[in-house]
Design a protein around this motif. Structure first.
Motif, PDB file in Angstrom:
ATOM      1  N   PHE A  14       2.738   6.714  -5.145  1.00 17.70           N
ATOM      2  CA  PHE A  14       3.143   5.551  -4.342  1.00 17.70           C
ATOM      3  C   PHE A  14       2.216   4.393  -4.704  1.00 17.70           C
ATOM      4  O   PHE A  14       1.021   4.579  -4.885  1.00 17.70           O
ATOM      5  CB  PHE A  14       3.018   5.898  -2.856  1.00 17.70           C
ATOM      6  CG  PHE A  14       3.505   4.825  -1.925  1.00 17.70           C
ATOM      7  CD1 PHE A  14       2.673   3.793  -1.532  1.00 17.70           C
ATOM      8  CD2 PHE A  14       4.787   4.857  -1.428  1.00 17.70           C
ATOM      9  CE1 PHE A  14       3.116   2.805  -0.667  1.00 17.70           C
ATOM     10  CE2 PHE A  14       5.240   3.887  -0.560  1.00 17.70           C
ATOM     11  CZ  PHE A  14       4.404   2.840  -0.182  1.00 17.70           C
ATOM     12  N   ALA A  15       2.784   3.194  -4.803  1.00 22.17           N
ATOM     13  CA  ALA A  15       1.968   2.033  -5.163  1.00 22.17           C
ATOM     14  C   ALA A  15       2.449   0.811  -4.407  1.00 22.17           C
ATOM     15  O   ALA A  15       3.584   0.751  -3.931  1.00 22.17           O
ATOM     16  CB  ALA A  15       2.021   1.779  -6.662  1.00 22.17           C
ATOM     17  N   VAL A  16       1.564  -0.182  -4.305  1.00 20.76           N
ATOM     18  CA  VAL A  16       1.884  -1.465  -3.694  1.00 20.76           C
ATOM     19  C   VAL A  16       1.713  -2.546  -4.756  1.00 20.76           C
ATOM     20  O   VAL A  16       0.714  -2.560  -5.482  1.00 20.76           O
ATOM     21  CB  VAL A  16       0.970  -1.766  -2.492  1.00 20.76           C
ATOM     22  CG1 VAL A  16       1.285  -3.147  -1.909  1.00 20.76           C
ATOM     23  CG2 VAL A  16       1.134  -0.689  -1.427  1.00 20.76           C
ATOM     24  N   THR A  17       2.691  -3.429  -4.847  1.00 25.52           N
ATOM     25  CA  THR A  17       2.617  -4.535  -5.791  1.00 25.52           C
ATOM     26  C   THR A  17       2.788  -5.859  -5.056  1.00 25.52           C
ATOM     27  O   THR A  17       3.125  -5.890  -3.863  1.00 25.52           O
ATOM     28  CB  THR A  17       3.708  -4.434  -6.879  1.00 25.52           C
ATOM     29  OG1 THR A  17       4.999  -4.485  -6.252  1.00 25.52           O
ATOM     30  CG2 THR A  17       3.566  -3.144  -7.669  1.00 25.52           C
ATOM     31  N   VAL A  18       2.560  -6.944  -5.776  1.00 21.68           N
ATOM     32  CA  VAL A  18       2.857  -8.284  -5.274  1.00 21.68           C
ATOM     33  C   VAL A  18       3.796  -8.956  -6.270  1.00 21.68           C
ATOM     34  O   VAL A  18       3.695  -8.739  -7.485  1.00 21.68           O
ATOM     35  CB  VAL A  18       1.585  -9.127  -5.093  1.00 21.68           C
ATOM     36  CG1 VAL A  18       0.754  -8.605  -3.931  1.00 21.68           C
ATOM     37  CG2 VAL A  18       0.743  -9.168  -6.363  1.00 21.68           C
ATOM     38  N   ASP A  19       4.728  -9.760  -5.767  1.00 25.20           N
ATOM     39  CA  ASP A  19       5.611 -10.565  -6.600  1.00 25.20           C
ATOM     40  C   ASP A  19       5.569 -11.992  -6.079  1.00 25.20           C
ATOM     41  O   ASP A  19       5.459 -12.216  -4.860  1.00 25.20           O
ATOM     42  CB  ASP A  19       7.046 -10.026  -6.575  1.00 25.20           C
ATOM     43  CG  ASP A  19       7.176  -8.702  -7.301  1.00 25.20           C
ATOM     44  OD1 ASP A  19       6.750  -8.638  -8.469  1.00 25.20           O
ATOM     45  OD2 ASP A  19       7.693  -7.734  -6.717  1.00 25.20           O
ATOM     46  N   LEU A  20       5.657 -12.964  -6.988  1.00 23.53           N
ATOM     47  CA  LEU A  20       5.418 -14.353  -6.627  1.00 23.53           C
ATOM     48  C   LEU A  20       6.607 -15.238  -6.968  1.00 23.53           C
ATOM     49  O   LEU A  20       7.027 -15.309  -8.130  1.00 23.53           O
ATOM     50  CB  LEU A  20       4.181 -14.871  -7.357  1.00 23.53           C
ATOM     51  CG  LEU A  20       2.918 -14.071  -7.043  1.00 23.53           C
ATOM     52  CD1 LEU A  20       2.039 -13.921  -8.261  1.00 23.53           C
ATOM     53  CD2 LEU A  20       2.142 -14.732  -5.933  1.00 23.53           C
ATOM     54  N   GLY A  51       2.197  -7.929  -9.978  1.00 22.17           N
ATOM     55  CA  GLY A  51       1.631  -6.702 -10.506  1.00 22.17           C
ATOM     56  C   GLY A  51       1.074  -5.836  -9.397  1.00 22.17           C
ATOM     57  O   GLY A  51       1.266  -6.110  -8.206  1.00 22.17           O
ATOM     58  N   PHE A  52       0.370  -4.799  -9.784  1.00 19.87           N
ATOM     59  CA  PHE A  52      -0.132  -3.805  -8.844  1.00 19.87           C
ATOM     60  C   PHE A  52      -1.366  -4.313  -8.094  1.00 19.87           C
ATOM     61  O   PHE A  52      -2.219  -5.000  -8.650  1.00 19.87           O
ATOM     62  CB  PHE A  52      -0.486  -2.515  -9.578  1.00 19.87           C
ATOM     63  CG  PHE A  52       0.715  -1.750 -10.053  1.00 19.87           C
ATOM     64  CD1 PHE A  52       1.378  -0.869  -9.206  1.00 19.87           C
ATOM     65  CD2 PHE A  52       1.202  -1.923 -11.341  1.00 19.87           C
ATOM     66  CE1 PHE A  52       2.494  -0.170  -9.638  1.00 19.87           C
ATOM     67  CE2 PHE A  52       2.312  -1.223 -11.786  1.00 19.87           C
ATOM     68  CZ  PHE A  52       2.968  -0.349 -10.933  1.00 19.87           C
ATOM     69  N   VAL A  53      -1.431  -3.942  -6.823  1.00 17.90           N
ATOM     70  CA  VAL A  53      -2.597  -4.236  -6.001  1.00 17.90           C
ATOM     71  C   VAL A  53      -3.672  -3.207  -6.316  1.00 17.90           C
ATOM     72  O   VAL A  53      -3.430  -2.001  -6.285  1.00 17.90           O
ATOM     73  CB  VAL A  53      -2.235  -4.188  -4.496  1.00 17.90           C
ATOM     74  CG1 VAL A  53      -3.465  -4.447  -3.637  1.00 17.90           C
ATOM     75  CG2 VAL A  53      -1.135  -5.188  -4.175  1.00 17.90           C
ATOM     76  N   GLN A  54      -4.863  -3.665  -6.631  1.00 17.36           N
ATOM     77  CA  GLN A  54      -5.953  -2.762  -6.950  1.00 17.36           C
ATOM     78  C   GLN A  54      -6.506  -2.117  -5.679  1.00 17.36           C
ATOM     79  O   GLN A  54      -6.331  -2.629  -4.574  1.00 17.36           O
ATOM     80  CB  GLN A  54      -7.054  -3.516  -7.694  1.00 17.36           C
ATOM     81  CG  GLN A  54      -6.586  -4.070  -9.037  1.00 17.36           C
ATOM     82  CD  GLN A  54      -7.643  -4.897  -9.741  1.00 17.36           C
ATOM     83  OE1 GLN A  54      -8.744  -5.109  -9.221  1.00 17.36           O
ATOM     84  NE2 GLN A  54      -7.326  -5.380 -10.934  1.00 17.36           N
ATOM     85  N   VAL A  55      -7.178  -0.999  -5.862  1.00 14.58           N
ATOM     86  CA  VAL A  55      -7.634  -0.194  -4.732  1.00 14.58           C
ATOM     87  C   VAL A  55      -8.553  -0.986  -3.803  1.00 14.58           C
ATOM     88  O   VAL A  55      -8.462  -0.881  -2.581  1.00 14.58           O
ATOM     89  CB  VAL A  55      -8.358   1.074  -5.238  1.00 14.58           C
ATOM     90  CG1 VAL A  55      -8.966   1.841  -4.069  1.00 14.58           C
ATOM     91  CG2 VAL A  55      -7.389   1.965  -6.004  1.00 14.58           C
ATOM     92  N   ALA A  56      -9.407  -1.815  -4.362  1.00 17.70           N
ATOM     93  CA  ALA A  56     -10.435  -2.476  -3.554  1.00 17.70           C
ATOM     94  C   ALA A  56     -10.095  -3.930  -3.214  1.00 17.70           C
ATOM     95  O   ALA A  56     -10.991  -4.698  -2.863  1.00 17.70           O
ATOM     96  CB  ALA A  56     -11.779  -2.422  -4.271  1.00 17.70           C
TER      97      ALA A  56
END
Length: 231
Positions: A14-20, A51-56
């Motif tokens: 599972f991952a979280v991304t952002v789109d603009l 792109g993908f949201v980094q862990v930190a």
């Protein structure tokens, strides 16, 4: 296993991304900032920056970082647009995306970076099928931007320090994508208290008789709003 007790292995990747969705007015058209994907999936297809949201990092920080890394555009005010989480929206894994919107004047020519093969301003009317579900996200962003012009003074930001009502009307026509009745629009915008301030000067740059010049007033929220159907 006890009800309500889960192990990490119970969940798929599972991952979280952002789109603009970044919009501006260029060459008399409402344009969107797009990138051409430089890697799979959808290699070579146009897409929204993101792109993908980094862990930190937070999603807000990820949005600003991805915009700079993929396009070189920085310093924009980004507001959250919506969250998109259909199960198969990304072929790689389950991905939930937080979309952001920016609508601003005088934005620079983008410079592609990281995994983007190209970056460009593309007229919204010429955008065809985008990668992932980005066509839907772009459509939602355009509609939000059009609504912002109804209730805020944002439209004046696309004019110079002094402008005519005709020049402001053209901004609304470009963003809304419709022609507006000049007399009705003039009556509407000059009737909103604090929206436009007469400078006392005139100009003939619109052609024809000299037209009155205005500057942006102090009001940020328009009351009454400029409803598209009535403007």
């Amino acid at each position: 296993m006890l009800r309500g007790v889960y192990a990490p292995s119970d969940f798929p990747p599972f991952a979280v991304t952002v789109d603009l969705v970044v919009l501006t007015v260029r060459a008399d058209a409402l344009c969107a900032l797009l990138v051409r994907r430089g890697e799979a999936p959808f290699l070579g297809r146009w897409a929204l920056p993101g792109g993908f949201v980094q862990v930190a990092e937070s999603v807000d920080a990820a949005a600003g970082r991805e915009l700079v890394e993929e396009t070189g555009v920085a310093g924009l005010h980004l507001e959250q647009l919506a969250t998109y989480g259909e199960p198969r929206r990304d072929p790689r894994m389950r991905v939930v995306s937080v979309a952001y919107l920016a609508l601003a004047p005088d934005l620079p020519v983008p410079v592609a970076g990281t995994d983007a093969a190209a970056a460009a301003w593309v007229p919204v009317s010429e955008v065809s099928s985008l990668a992932f579900d980005h066509s839907r996200i772009l459509a939602d962003g355009v509609e939000r931007a059009r609504a912002k012009l109804e209730y805020s003074s944002l439209g004046t930001a696309f004019c110079g320090g002094e402008f005519t009502v005709a020049e402001l009307r053209r901004v609304y026509e470009i963003v809304w994508g419709v022609g507006l009745d000049p007399r009705n629009f003039h009556r509407k915008v000059t009737g909103v208290e604090g929206f436009l301030v007469p400078t006392g000067g005139t100009t003939s740059r619109d052609g024809g008789r000299p037209a009155a010049l205005y500057r942006r007033g102090e009001v940020g929220v328009l009351s009454p709003p400029l409803v598209r159907s009535s403007a």
